[in-house]
Design a protein around this motif. Sequence first.
Motif, mmCIF file in Angstrom:
data_model
loop_
_atom_site.group_PDB
_atom_site.id
_atom_site.type_symbol
_atom_site.label_atom_id
_atom_site.label_comp_id
_atom_site.label_asym_id
_atom_site.label_seq_id
_atom_site.Cartn_x
_atom_site.Cartn_y
_atom_site.Cartn_z
ATOM 1 N N GLU A 113 0.824 -1.216 0.000
ATOM 2 C CA GLU A 113 0.000 0.000 0.000
ATOM 3 C C GLU A 113 0.856 1.263 0.000
ATOM 4 O O GLU A 113 0.516 2.257 -0.645
ATOM 5 N N LYS A 114 1.967 1.217 0.734
ATOM 6 C CA LYS A 114 2.828 2.394 0.822
ATOM 7 C C LYS A 114 3.452 2.717 -0.530
ATOM 8 O O LYS A 114 3.515 3.879 -0.950
ATOM 9 N N GLY A 115 3.923 1.679 -1.242
ATOM 10 C CA GLY A 115 4.511 1.882 -2.560
ATOM 11 C C GLY A 115 3.488 2.406 -3.558
ATOM 12 O O GLY A 115 3.793 3.281 -4.375
ATOM 13 N N LYS A 116 2.277 1.866 -3.482
ATOM 14 C CA LYS A 116 1.212 2.325 -4.379
ATOM 15 C C LYS A 116 0.851 3.784 -4.093
ATOM 16 O O LYS A 116 0.642 4.574 -5.019
ATOM 17 N N SER A 117 0.787 4.139 -2.821
ATOM 18 C CA SER A 117 0.443 5.516 -2.449
ATOM 19 C C SER A 117 1.473 6.497 -2.972
ATOM 20 O O SER A 117 1.132 7.589 -3.432
#
Length: 353
Positions: A113-117
Amino acid sequence: MSTYHESLKNKETLRLREIQKELPPFLIEFFRGIAQTTSTKTRLGYAYDLRIFFRYLYEEHKTLGGMEAKDLEVQHLNEISSDDIDCFMEYLSYYVRPDYENPENSTELHNDEKGKSRKLAAVRSMFKFFYKKKKVDANPATIVETPKIHDKQIVRLDVNEMADFLDAVESGEKLTDRQKTFHERTKKRDLAITTLLLGTGMRVSECVGINIKDIDFKNNAIKIVRKGGNEVFLYFGDEVQEALQDYLEERQQAITKEEGDDALFLSSQGKRITVRAVQKMVKKYALGVTIKNISPHKLRSTFGTNLYQETGDIYLVADTLGHADVNTTRKHYAEIEDQRRRKAASHVKLRKD
């Protein structure tokens, strides 16, 4: 700004120019336009993330698929919908980075999720810029939901683990036989680094950038360069002072490979130590002390926890750690705040005993 940080910034600038050659030409205007409000490191991160976005369009988009980045014009952004960006978010869960010269070396990649954000932030910033310039008709990225990032429990050393960790650095007892052969040569440096990280909460990138001239023993202060380039002084206690002075006696005799280099912490090759080397060093000593996955960032969390428990001042912790937004700090230490609230409730008596 120190020579080291200027050199690092120059390398990032050159790398940014290289990556821009792989991106649509109209993005040159974007990177130039945000230069006054973002760091070189931030723009480089955007460049990497936008390269993935345009590779996705080349591979998957219904109308832009098959179009090389160099052939895209800013008007082509109007063909990208919020659904396309949602599909890009899904694509990031698993994709293959091709190696066109050696296809067998292609890399499988995953994003949490962090990479996508982070990648969504780059796409949003791009659309926002060109929408503001009235070069695109809409900003579809604004209605794409940001992936929910699940909070993780802070990993840190407790009081006993912290003492055991520093003992392990100093003695080398927990190391393998091969590691012990190097320990005698590096233990003063390693103890100075780990004590400094635990005693100030500085980032590992800030630590490796320190020069000898940045230390002020009269005030027990050390000058560092924060993210974004701001210079600040952090203050340290007697244990940090002792470890630094002990190491400096050894450091003054060292011969550096780069003439005039004032780097405080040196590698065994006589060059400024790298972030990666410090990460490996911390992990090496932690393995014999705790089952927790300890990194320099976890030492930073340990400092932040200790400071908050001692003072209860979330603003002081935020300022010392260099958090631009106190809510970032509060989120990390919410568990401790909850414990303090519970403890406070036990002190309130509604009836006499």
